[in-house]
Design a protein around this motif. Structure first.
Motif, PDB file in Angstrom:
ATOM      1  N   ASP A 338       0.837  -1.211   0.000  1.00 19.16           N
ATOM      2  CA  ASP A 338       0.000   0.000   0.000  1.00 19.16           C
ATOM      3  C   ASP A 338       0.868   1.257   0.000  1.00 19.16           C
ATOM      4  N   ASP A 339       1.931   1.199  -0.783  1.00 18.64           N
ATOM      5  CA  ASP A 339       2.875   2.309  -0.889  1.00 18.64           C
ATOM      6  C   ASP A 339       2.304   3.349  -1.857  1.00 18.64           C
ATOM      7  N   GLU A 340       2.143   4.567  -1.383  1.00 20.68           N
ATOM      8  CA  GLU A 340       1.528   5.622  -2.191  1.00 20.68           C
ATOM      9  C   GLU A 340       2.351   5.984  -3.427  1.00 20.68           C
ATOM     10  N   ARG A 341       3.621   5.622  -3.440  1.00 21.51           N
ATOM     11  CA  ARG A 341       4.468   5.945  -4.591  1.00 21.51           C
ATOM     12  C   ARG A 341       4.079   5.153  -5.836  1.00 21.51           C
ATOM     13  N   LYS A 342       3.293   4.112  -5.650  1.00 23.53           N
ATOM     14  CA  LYS A 342       2.903   3.261  -6.781  1.00 23.53           C
ATOM     15  C   LYS A 342       2.289   4.080  -7.909  1.00 23.53           C
ATOM     16  N   ASN A 343       1.367   4.966  -7.579  1.00 21.97           N
ATOM     17  CA  ASN A 343       0.669   5.738  -8.609  1.00 21.97           C
ATOM     18  C   ASN A 343       1.588   6.723  -9.326  1.00 21.97           C
ATOM     19  N   GLU A 344       2.686   7.096  -8.687  1.00 25.73           N
ATOM     20  CA  GLU A 344       3.656   7.986  -9.327  1.00 25.73           C
ATOM     21  C   GLU A 344       4.577   7.203 -10.262  1.00 25.73           C
ATOM     22  N   ILE A 345       4.989   6.018  -9.828  1.00 24.69           N
ATOM     23  CA  ILE A 345       5.978   5.241 -10.571  1.00 24.69           C
ATOM     24  C   ILE A 345       5.351   4.488 -11.737  1.00 24.69           C
ATOM     25  N   LEU A 346       4.117   4.025 -11.574  1.00 28.44           N
ATOM     26  CA  LEU A 346       3.490   3.172 -12.584  1.00 28.44           C
ATOM     27  C   LEU A 346       3.497   3.790 -13.989  1.00 28.44           C
ATOM     28  N   PRO A 347       3.059   5.039 -14.165  1.00 23.68           N
ATOM     29  CA  PRO A 347       3.092   5.604 -15.525  1.00 23.68           C
ATOM     30  C   PRO A 347       4.508   5.786 -16.069  1.00 23.68           C
ATOM     31  N   VAL A 348       5.476   5.980 -15.185  1.00 20.07           N
ATOM     32  CA  VAL A 348       6.867   6.109 -15.629  1.00 20.07           C
ATOM     33  C   VAL A 348       7.358   4.772 -16.187  1.00 20.07           C
ATOM     34  N   VAL A 349       6.989   3.692 -15.507  1.00 20.34           N
ATOM     35  CA  VAL A 349       7.362   2.351 -15.972  1.00 20.34           C
ATOM     36  C   VAL A 349       6.726   2.075 -17.331  1.00 20.34           C
ATOM     37  N   GLU A 350       5.461   2.428 -17.455  1.00 23.29           N
ATOM     38  CA  GLU A 350       4.755   2.191 -18.721  1.00 23.29           C
ATOM     39  C   GLU A 350       5.395   2.986 -19.856  1.00 23.29           C
ATOM     40  N   PHE A 351       5.738   4.231 -19.580  1.00 21.87           N
ATOM     41  CA  PHE A 351       6.396   5.060 -20.598  1.00 21.87           C
ATOM     42  C   PHE A 351       7.744   4.455 -20.986  1.00 21.87           C
ATOM     43  N   ALA A 352       8.496   3.996 -19.985  1.00 18.51           N
ATOM     44  CA  ALA A 352       9.831   3.442 -20.235  1.00 18.51           C
ATOM     45  C   ALA A 352       9.760   2.221 -21.138  1.00 18.51           C
ATOM     46  N   VAL A 353       8.844   1.315 -20.845  1.00 19.31           N
ATOM     47  CA  VAL A 353       8.778   0.087 -21.638  1.00 19.31           C
ATOM     48  C   VAL A 353       8.278   0.373 -23.050  1.00 19.31           C
ATOM     49  N   LYS A 354       7.360   1.295 -23.198  1.00 17.29           N
ATOM     50  CA  LYS A 354       6.855   1.619 -24.537  1.00 17.29           C
ATOM     51  C   LYS A 354       7.920   2.317 -25.381  1.00 17.29           C
ATOM     52  N   GLN A 355       8.738   3.136 -24.750  1.00 16.88           N
ATOM     53  CA  GLN A 355       9.839   3.776 -25.481  1.00 16.88           C
ATOM     54  C   GLN A 355      10.842   2.736 -25.953  1.00 16.88           C
ATOM     55  N   LYS A 356      11.148   1.794 -25.086  1.00 21.31           N
ATOM     56  CA  LYS A 356      12.105   0.749 -25.438  1.00 21.31           C
ATOM     57  C   LYS A 356      11.571  -0.116 -26.573  1.00 21.31           C
ATOM     58  N   MET A 357      10.273  -0.372 -26.568  1.00 26.41           N
ATOM     59  CA  MET A 357       9.667  -1.252 -27.568  1.00 26.41           C
ATOM     60  C   MET A 357       9.620  -0.626 -28.960  1.00 26.41           C
ATOM     61  N   LYS A 358       9.914   0.650 -29.054  1.00 24.26           N
ATOM     62  CA  LYS A 358       9.956   1.289 -30.375  1.00 24.26           C
ATOM     63  C   LYS A 358      11.126   0.772 -31.205  1.00 24.26           C
ATOM     64  N   THR A 359      12.158   0.294 -30.526  1.00 21.40           N
ATOM     65  CA  THR A 359      13.336  -0.209 -31.240  1.00 21.40           C
ATOM     66  C   THR A 359      13.511  -1.717 -31.110  1.00 21.40           C
ATOM     67  N   ASN A 360      13.014  -2.284 -30.025  1.00 20.67           N
ATOM     68  CA  ASN A 360      13.214  -3.714 -29.807  1.00 20.67           C
ATOM     69  C   ASN A 360      12.189  -4.228 -28.808  1.00 20.67           C
ATOM     70  N   LYS A 361      11.580  -5.360 -29.109  1.00 20.79           N
ATOM     71  CA  LYS A 361      10.579  -5.941 -28.214  1.00 20.79           C
ATOM     72  C   LYS A 361      11.043  -7.329 -27.783  1.00 20.79           C
ATOM     73  N   ASP A 362      10.932  -7.624 -26.501  1.00 19.51           N
ATOM     74  CA  ASP A 362      11.258  -8.967 -26.037  1.00 19.51           C
ATOM     75  C   ASP A 362      10.242  -9.413 -24.992  1.00 19.51           C
ATOM     76  N   TYR A 363      10.466 -10.584 -24.433  1.00 18.33           N
ATOM     77  CA  TYR A 363       9.509 -11.152 -23.483  1.00 18.33           C
ATOM     78  C   TYR A 363       9.212 -10.206 -22.330  1.00 18.33           C
ATOM     79  N   TRP A 364      10.273  -9.636 -21.743  1.00 17.56           N
ATOM     80  CA  TRP A 364      10.079  -8.824 -20.545  1.00 17.56           C
ATOM     81  C   TRP A 364       9.237  -7.587 -20.824  1.00 17.56           C
ATOM     82  N   ASP A 365       9.307  -7.068 -22.045  1.00 19.30           N
ATOM     83  CA  ASP A 365       8.489  -5.904 -22.389  1.00 19.30           C
ATOM     84  C   ASP A 365       7.002  -6.255 -22.340  1.00 19.30           C
TER      85      ASP A 365
END
Length: 434
Positions: A338-365
């Motif tokens: 129940d860490d309140e930081r979750k809502n701050e970090i979650l969209p950053v994670v989503e942005f990071a993975v989508k940016q990475k997937m523009k050049t390369n996609k793998d299982y972890w993405d």
């Protein structure tokens, strides 16, 4: 485990430009080696019998992977200067140069802060002390000593010691026939064939790329004990490289030696700083300790390990926002806590993975996007992503890791009285693949 120091110098007795003889073996045994040992390092000198006068790939690999190097520039030995050039191009710091005080150094290296010595070693203790102290300063300060990195602003060193294992086989060239043989063994999932392959190779002369691919092949077959044993048998410059030590920590955790895994991984962080890869693996160790504590009913320890898990993953994500793996794990365990930081970090994670997937996609993405959808309780999106997750599985430990995370989310939401049946359906579909 002592850091390694590679010695670049001539062998045996050689004559300088004036015809005077220098016994380089004596220089090494009486002066250079003990000074390196006194600095808390382990000296590695190229074996003349193996090299046979020809510079070859295993020697290059040791030259580049050893964290420290000492180069003797006396008699203007061509091999030494060539090796020094490679070293300076790869490593911005931690290369110390020496020369016999009657030697005439070329202009291009005359400005290096080299340590002079006399061939008779008449002031031996003073010389040893000076080299030892210079190495100790190099360990502490990490100041650039490579002319390349000193003179060219903005140039970045190669990350040769920390190539991610997911792309290792694509980025490192090595014997193609051996590469194909390992690939065939991995596909057949025959552990006996893999151990037979290991037994037939010569660790002292084989290219390091083959050994690392063997290590990753054991990982693909979930032969984690074999991974640990293989690291013990590797040449030290390779076994002590960051990537191999990370994989050792990974394997130690999988065989139940969690405290040993923590020791290995924390040593990397203490020496080289936080990274998404090292912290990602260490976070998994703390995650497993958290789940073990829960199973044992030890809520106090579970709470402590939950915090360590979150902090470790978050440190890894903050070290490199381009790598979403530690980020998604941090967010997952923030939900549990129940860490309140979750809502701050979650969209950053989503942005990071989508940016990475523009050049390369793998299982972890795909797995990250699926887990994000689950955390957002987006059932439709999660089910749409399920196919891509399954379609991109490469090694069996990957879906098992995802299932492990999803099960943790399920247990957390059950306690909160939330519907988890749809997440369980996703888990069951992934489990069919291993």
């Amino acid at each position: 485990m002592k850091p390694l120091c590679f010695i670049l110098m001539p062998f045996g007795k050689k004559k300088d430009q004036n015809g005077n003889e220098i016994d380089f073996n004596k220089i090494y045994i009486d002066f250079i080696k003990p000074a390196i040992l006194d600095a808390g390092l382990e000296p590695i000198r190229a074996d003349e019998e193996i090299i046979g006068g020809i510079i070859h790939k295993p020697m290059y690999e040791r030259l580049m992977l050893c964290e420290y190097a000492v180069a003797d520039l006396s008699i203007l030995n061509a091999n030494v200067f060539y090796e020094l050039g490679i070293r300076h191009a790869i490593r911005p710091h931690s290369t110390i140069t020496l020369f016999e005080d009657k030697s005439n150094l070329p202009f291009d290296v005359s400005f290096l802060r080299s340590i002079p010595y006399n061939r008779n070693l008449s002031n031996l203790e003073e010389l040893k002390s000076k080299l030892t102290n210079t190495l100790l300063k190099a360990k502490e300060n990490k100041e650039d000593d490579s002319p390349l990195f000193q003179l060219i602003d903005g140039i970045k060193p190669s990350d040769i010691a920390h190539i991610k294992t997911d792309v290792f086989r694509e980025q490192i060239e090595y014997n193609q026939s051996l590469k194909k043989e390992l690939e065939s063994i991995r596909n057949s999932k025959n552990l006996d064939d893999l151990t037979s392959f290991e037994n037939k190779i010569d660790f002292e002369t084989i290219e390091f790329g083959v050994i690392v691919d063997l290590l990753l092949s054991y990982r693909a077959l979930e032969a984690f004990e074999n991974m640990v044993l293989l690291v013990d048998n590797m040449p030290k410059p390779l076994s002590q490289s960051i990537m191999v030590q990370e994989q050792l920590g990974f394997a130690l955790n999988r065989v139940g030696r969690k405290d040993d895994a923590i020791k290995v991984l924390e040593s990397i962080i203490n020496e080289h700083g936080k990274s998404s890869e090292t912290n990602g693996i260490l976070g998994r160790v703390y995650k497993d300790k958290y789940t073990d504590a829960l199973k044992e009913g030890n809520n106090i320890m579970a709470e402590g390990y939950l915090k360590k898990t979150i902090d470790t993953y978050l440190d890894g994500f903050e070290a490199d926002f381009r790598d979403a793996y530690p980020g998604i794990n941090a967010v997952t365990f923030m939900e549990i806590a129940d860490d309140e930081r979750k809502n701050e970090i979650l969209p950053v994670v989503e942005f990071a993975v989508k940016q990475k997937m523009k050049t390369n996609k793998d299982y972890w993405d795909w797995a990250t996007l699926l887990e994000l959808a689950v955390l957002e309780t987006n059932k439709e999106k999660a089910n749409q992503l399920l196919f891509n997750v399954i379609d991109n599985i490469r090694e069996s430990f990957e879906p098992k890791t995802t299932v492990n995370n999803l099960n943790i989310i399920i247990e957390s939401r059950k306690v909160k009285g939330l519907d988890t049946s749809w997440i369980l359906d996703i888990v069951e579909n992934i489990q069919k693949e291993y």
